[in-house]
Scaffold this motif. Structure first.
Motif, PDB file in Angstrom:
ATOM      1  N   GLN A 112       0.795  -1.141   0.077  1.00  9.99           N
ATOM      2  CA  GLN A 112       0.072   0.084   0.025  1.00  9.99           C
ATOM      3  C   GLN A 112       0.737   1.225   0.174  1.00  9.99           C
ATOM      4  OE1 GLN A 112      -2.541  -1.741   3.581  1.00  9.99           O
ATOM      5  NE2 GLN A 112      -3.907  -0.254   2.686  1.00  9.99           N
ATOM      6  N   THR A 113       0.467   2.450  -0.690  1.00 11.92           N
ATOM      7  CA  THR A 113       1.196   3.722  -0.776  1.00 11.92           C
ATOM      8  C   THR A 113       0.112   4.814  -0.251  1.00 11.92           C
ATOM      9  OG1 THR A 113       0.650   3.654  -2.901  1.00 11.92           O
ATOM     10  CG2 THR A 113       3.096   2.763  -2.222  1.00 11.92           C
ATOM     11  N   ALA A 114       0.467   5.847   0.237  1.00 15.06           N
ATOM     12  CA  ALA A 114      -0.136   6.951   0.372  1.00 15.06           C
ATOM     13  C   ALA A 114       0.716   8.115   0.234  1.00 15.06           C
ATOM     14  CB  ALA A 114      -0.903   6.953   1.913  1.00 15.06           C
ATOM     15  N   ILE A 115      -0.050   9.393  -0.224  1.00 13.68           N
ATOM     16  CA  ILE A 115       0.803  10.374  -0.397  1.00 13.68           C
ATOM     17  C   ILE A 115       0.000  11.635   0.127  1.00 13.68           C
ATOM     18  CG2 ILE A 115      -0.163  11.183  -2.816  1.00 13.68           C
ATOM     19  CD1 ILE A 115       2.585  11.858  -3.630  1.00 13.68           C
ATOM     20  N   LEU A 116       0.826  12.471   0.827  1.00 12.54           N
ATOM     21  CA  LEU A 116       0.472  13.725   1.510  1.00 12.54           C
ATOM     22  C   LEU A 116       0.872  15.017   0.654  1.00 12.54           C
ATOM     23  CD1 LEU A 116      -1.226  15.307   3.562  1.00 12.54           C
ATOM     24  CD2 LEU A 116       0.842  15.016   5.015  1.00 12.54           C
ATOM     25  N   ILE A 117       0.289  15.900   0.199  1.00 15.35           N
ATOM     26  CA  ILE A 117       0.823  16.927  -0.693  1.00 15.35           C
ATOM     27  C   ILE A 117      -0.015  18.327   0.000  1.00 15.35           C
ATOM     28  CG2 ILE A 117       1.055  18.022  -2.957  1.00 15.35           C
ATOM     29  CD1 ILE A 117       0.154  15.376  -4.192  1.00 15.35           C
ATOM     30  N   ILE A 118       0.953  19.108   0.499  1.00 13.68           N
ATOM     31  CA  ILE A 118       0.582  20.558   0.950  1.00 13.68           C
ATOM     32  C   ILE A 118       1.041  21.315   0.107  1.00 13.68           C
ATOM     33  CG2 ILE A 118       0.598  21.945   3.204  1.00 13.68           C
ATOM     34  CD1 ILE A 118      -0.339  19.175   3.711  1.00 13.68           C
ATOM     35  N   THR A 119      -0.120  22.277  -0.551  1.00 15.74           N
ATOM     36  CA  THR A 119       0.209  23.284  -1.513  1.00 15.74           C
ATOM     37  C   THR A 119      -0.048  24.626  -0.873  1.00 15.74           C
ATOM     38  OG1 THR A 119      -1.968  23.273  -2.439  1.00 15.74           O
ATOM     39  CG2 THR A 119      -0.160  21.719  -3.390  1.00 15.74           C
ATOM     40  N   VAL A 120       0.414  25.876  -1.322  1.00 17.42           N
ATOM     41  CA  VAL A 120       0.389  26.978  -0.829  1.00 17.42           C
ATOM     42  C   VAL A 120       0.166  27.877  -2.050  1.00 17.42           C
ATOM     43  CG1 VAL A 120       1.088  28.853   0.733  1.00 17.42           C
ATOM     44  CG2 VAL A 120       1.723  26.728   1.045  1.00 17.42           C
ATOM     45  N   TRP A 121      -0.891  28.776  -2.064  1.00 18.59           N
ATOM     46  CA  TRP A 121      -1.366  29.433  -3.407  1.00 18.59           C
ATOM     47  C   TRP A 121      -1.244  31.047  -3.009  1.00 18.59           C
ATOM     48  CZ3 TRP A 121      -1.492  26.612  -7.425  1.00 18.59           C
ATOM     49  CH2 TRP A 121      -1.750  25.370  -7.327  1.00 18.59           C
ATOM     50  N   ASP A 122      -1.057  31.794  -4.004  1.00 21.32           N
ATOM     51  CA  ASP A 122      -0.698  33.419  -3.756  1.00 21.32           C
ATOM     52  C   ASP A 122      -1.979  33.868  -3.219  1.00 21.32           C
ATOM     53  OD1 ASP A 122       1.639  33.131  -4.849  1.00 21.32           O
ATOM     54  OD2 ASP A 122       0.877  33.541  -6.935  1.00 21.32           O
ATOM     55  N   ALA A 123      -3.293  33.353  -3.628  1.00 16.58           N
ATOM     56  CA  ALA A 123      -4.429  34.132  -3.148  1.00 16.58           C
ATOM     57  C   ALA A 123      -5.743  33.207  -2.957  1.00 16.58           C
ATOM     58  CB  ALA A 123      -4.845  35.385  -4.132  1.00 16.58           C
ATOM     59  N   GLU A 124      -6.687  33.331  -2.374  1.00 20.25           N
ATOM     60  CA  GLU A 124      -7.854  32.379  -2.101  1.00 20.25           C
ATOM     61  C   GLU A 124      -8.248  32.048  -3.410  1.00 20.25           C
ATOM     62  OE1 GLU A 124     -10.436  32.595   0.835  1.00 20.25           O
ATOM     63  OE2 GLU A 124      -9.368  33.665   2.291  1.00 20.25           O
ATOM     64  N   PRO A 125      -8.420  32.912  -4.296  1.00 16.06           N
ATOM     65  CA  PRO A 125      -8.974  32.424  -5.858  1.00 16.06           C
ATOM     66  C   PRO A 125      -8.200  31.266  -6.388  1.00 16.06           C
ATOM     67  CG  PRO A 125      -9.363  34.764  -5.515  1.00 16.06           C
ATOM     68  CD  PRO A 125      -8.547  34.299  -4.320  1.00 16.06           C
ATOM     69  N   ASP A 126      -6.927  31.433  -6.157  1.00 16.47           N
ATOM     70  CA  ASP A 126      -6.095  30.534  -6.937  1.00 16.47           C
ATOM     71  C   ASP A 126      -6.157  29.074  -6.165  1.00 16.47           C
ATOM     72  OD1 ASP A 126      -4.611  32.379  -8.371  1.00 16.47           O
ATOM     73  OD2 ASP A 126      -3.568  33.110  -6.717  1.00 16.47           O
ATOM     74  N   ALA A 127      -6.216  29.266  -4.873  1.00 18.42           N
ATOM     75  CA  ALA A 127      -6.308  27.685  -4.219  1.00 18.42           C
ATOM     76  C   ALA A 127      -7.845  27.294  -4.311  1.00 18.42           C
ATOM     77  CB  ALA A 127      -6.161  28.342  -2.633  1.00 18.42           C
ATOM     78  N   ARG A 128      -8.907  27.939  -4.420  1.00 19.73           N
ATOM     79  CA  ARG A 128     -10.028  27.633  -4.830  1.00 19.73           C
ATOM     80  C   ARG A 128     -10.138  27.040  -6.282  1.00 19.73           C
ATOM     81  NH1 ARG A 128     -12.518  32.155  -4.471  1.00 19.73           N
ATOM     82  NH2 ARG A 128     -12.717  32.058  -2.057  1.00 19.73           N
ATOM     83  N   GLU A 129      -9.464  27.635  -7.274  1.00 20.04           N
ATOM     84  CA  GLU A 129      -9.427  26.915  -8.505  1.00 20.04           C
ATOM     85  C   GLU A 129      -8.586  25.764  -8.679  1.00 20.04           C
ATOM     86  OE1 GLU A 129      -8.637  28.681 -12.977  1.00 20.04           O
ATOM     87  OE2 GLU A 129      -7.521  29.447 -11.445  1.00 20.04           O
ATOM     88  N   PHE A 130      -7.483  25.517  -7.893  1.00 21.23           N
ATOM     89  CA  PHE A 130      -7.051  24.284  -7.679  1.00 21.23           C
ATOM     90  C   PHE A 130      -7.661  23.228  -6.964  1.00 21.23           C
ATOM     91  CE2 PHE A 130      -3.739  21.453  -5.638  1.00 21.23           C
ATOM     92  CZ  PHE A 130      -3.114  20.798  -6.638  1.00 21.23           C
ATOM     93  N   PHE A 131      -8.256  23.500  -5.829  1.00 23.19           N
ATOM     94  CA  PHE A 131      -9.220  22.775  -5.064  1.00 23.19           C
ATOM     95  C   PHE A 131     -10.189  21.867  -5.895  1.00 23.19           C
ATOM     96  CE2 PHE A 131     -13.031  21.904  -2.473  1.00 23.19           C
ATOM     97  CZ  PHE A 131     -12.454  21.096  -1.452  1.00 23.19           C
ATOM     98  N   ASP A 132     -10.854  22.896  -6.913  1.00 23.71           N
ATOM     99  CA  ASP A 132     -11.935  22.424  -8.043  1.00 23.71           C
ATOM    100  C   ASP A 132     -11.379  21.532  -8.963  1.00 23.71           C
ATOM    101  OD1 ASP A 132     -13.794  23.669  -6.391  1.00 23.71           O
ATOM    102  OD2 ASP A 132     -13.854  25.623  -7.508  1.00 23.71           O
ATOM    103  N   ALA A 133     -10.174  21.899  -9.328  1.00 20.98           N
ATOM    104  CA  ALA A 133      -9.666  20.990 -10.545  1.00 20.98           C
ATOM    105  C   ALA A 133      -9.279  19.738  -9.994  1.00 20.98           C
ATOM    106  CB  ALA A 133      -8.452  21.959 -11.241  1.00 20.98           C
ATOM    107  N   TYR A 134      -8.584  19.527  -8.556  1.00 29.24           N
ATOM    108  CA  TYR A 134      -8.252  18.664  -8.258  1.00 29.24           C
ATOM    109  C   TYR A 134      -9.441  17.496  -7.917  1.00 29.24           C
ATOM    110  CZ  TYR A 134      -4.675  15.433  -6.366  1.00 29.24           C
ATOM    111  OH  TYR A 134      -3.620  14.340  -6.474  1.00 29.24           O
ATOM    112  N   SER A 135     -10.298  18.231  -7.606  1.00 26.58           N
ATOM    113  CA  SER A 135     -11.777  17.573  -7.170  1.00 26.58           C
ATOM    114  C   SER A 135     -12.223  16.764  -8.664  1.00 26.58           C
ATOM    115  CB  SER A 135     -12.960  18.330  -6.790  1.00 26.58           C
ATOM    116  OG  SER A 135     -12.700  18.916  -5.596  1.00 26.58           O
TER     117      SER A 135
END
Length: 350
Positions: free
Chosen positions: A256-279
């Motif tokens: 079994q394998t698992a991965i934890l990725i922590i990302t930081v974004w310039d602004a909330e809209p950038d984080a929201r866009e990445f969150f939706d795309a990763y979904s």
């Protein structure tokens, strides 16, 4: 080293970037021996060229490799051989400078000697290395091309702004991320990546789990992870606005394998866009996915899926996005919301 190849293998498979029967080491050996036309060795301070390439086809390659020898003479390429193993994104950016510089010099040579263009095209038109590169997983193929294609465009922008003097200066003021290569204006603005110190989640996973690798994906790496399952224009937009990241890869019982990725974004809209795309990526990546939980929080949201390969946890908190993929299905997910996954340090000087 064997452990690095093994970790790379598991990383690619965990994220669906390579087939389950893929063997990274044997593939890379075949790819690099099949496609090589010439290379410069900074340890030996010699360059080598393939004797199966005709004389006319060798000349542009000689220009490229002699540029590497001049880089080494003036800027010491051997220091790049000793790069920290957990800073791959910054290393790829430095490689983009080195290969982009040599590729631009070769391009200028070809402009002055257009007859050599056909000889070079003939060399590669004979199928040199094309079978291996054509069968490479997309993430590997694109990463191998990055220093030459994106690097050449980046060095061209330096040359446009300040000639070869500015290009030379970049060897003492290195690009710090693939974000700076993709967006040259961020290099000139000295927009440096946030340093992410990731927490060890072995106790959360269970006693038999251990961390086997940690590194930085970078804007380019995150775009490749998204792009394996989503359209290119969407992934480029979703990965833009990157501020920093780090991942940790874990191995547990029974492969079994698992991965934890922590990302930081310039602004909330950038984080929201990445969150939706990763979904969207999760839904396409796991055909058997079952979204169990979706909640809004005071500063963001989280989503949980149960899949045949374990839990996938996706959480947005203001300007950060947390990805926890492949966690055991019996993990108590109620321990995840609001958990302290990492700490963030201001960007370090060059």
């Amino acid at each position: 080293p064997p452990q690095v190849n093994r970790a790379t293998n598991l990383f690619l498979k965990r994220l669906g970037l390579a087939p389950l029967n893929f063997d990274h080491r044997s593939f890379m050996l075949k790819l690099l021996t099949d496609q090589v036309v010439g290379y410069y060795d900074p340890e030996q301070r010699r360059f080598f060229i393939a004797d199966w390439v005709d004389i006319a086809g060798r000349k542009p390659v000689i220009v490229h490799e002699l540029t590497h020898s001049l880089q080494d003479q003036h800027f010491d390429l051997r220091r790049f051989e000793r790069w920290p193993k957990d800073e791959s994104d910054a290393k790829l950016a430095a490689q983009a400078l080195i290969e982009g510089d040599a590729t631009l010099v070769m391009t200028f040579y070809l402009w002055r000697n257009p007859g050599q263009i056909f000889a070079l095209l003939k060399t590669f038109g004979n199928g040199l290395g094309m079978e291996a590169i054509g069968s490479a997983p997309r993430a590997i193929a694109e990463s191998l091309k990055f220093p030459y294609i994106e690097g050449s465009a980046w060095v061209r922008e330096l040359h446009r702004r300040g000639g070869w003097e500015l290009v030379s200066r970049a060897y003492s003021d290195l690009p710090r991320s693939t974000e700076q290569i993709l967006h040259p204006e961020k290099y000139f603005a000295r927009e440096l990546p946030v340093e992410v110190k990731i927490a060890d989640v072995s106790p959360l996973l269970g006693g038999e789990w251990k961390r086997i690798a940690s590194d930085v994906c970078g804007e380019w790496g995150l775009a490749l992870i998204l792009g394996e399952f989503l359209p290119e224009d969407l992934t480029a937009r979703a990965a833009a606005g990157w501020g920093g990241d780090r991942y940790a890869l874990y191995e547990g019982p029974n492969g079994q394998t698992a991965i934890l990725i922590i990302t930081v974004w310039d602004a909330e809209p950038d984080a929201r866009e990445f969150f939706d795309a990763y979904s969207q990526r999760v839904i396409k990546r796991y055909a058997d996915n079952e979204e169990v939980i979706e909640r809004l929080t005071a500063d963001g949201a989280y989503r949980l899926w149960r899949t045949g390969e374990g839990l996938v946890w996706l959480e947005r908190r203001a300007t950060s996005v947390i990805i926890f993929e492949g966690a055991p299905r019996d993990l108590d997910w109620r321990r995840l919301p609001g958990r302290r996954w990492a700490s963030f340090q201001p960007p370090r000087a060059n």
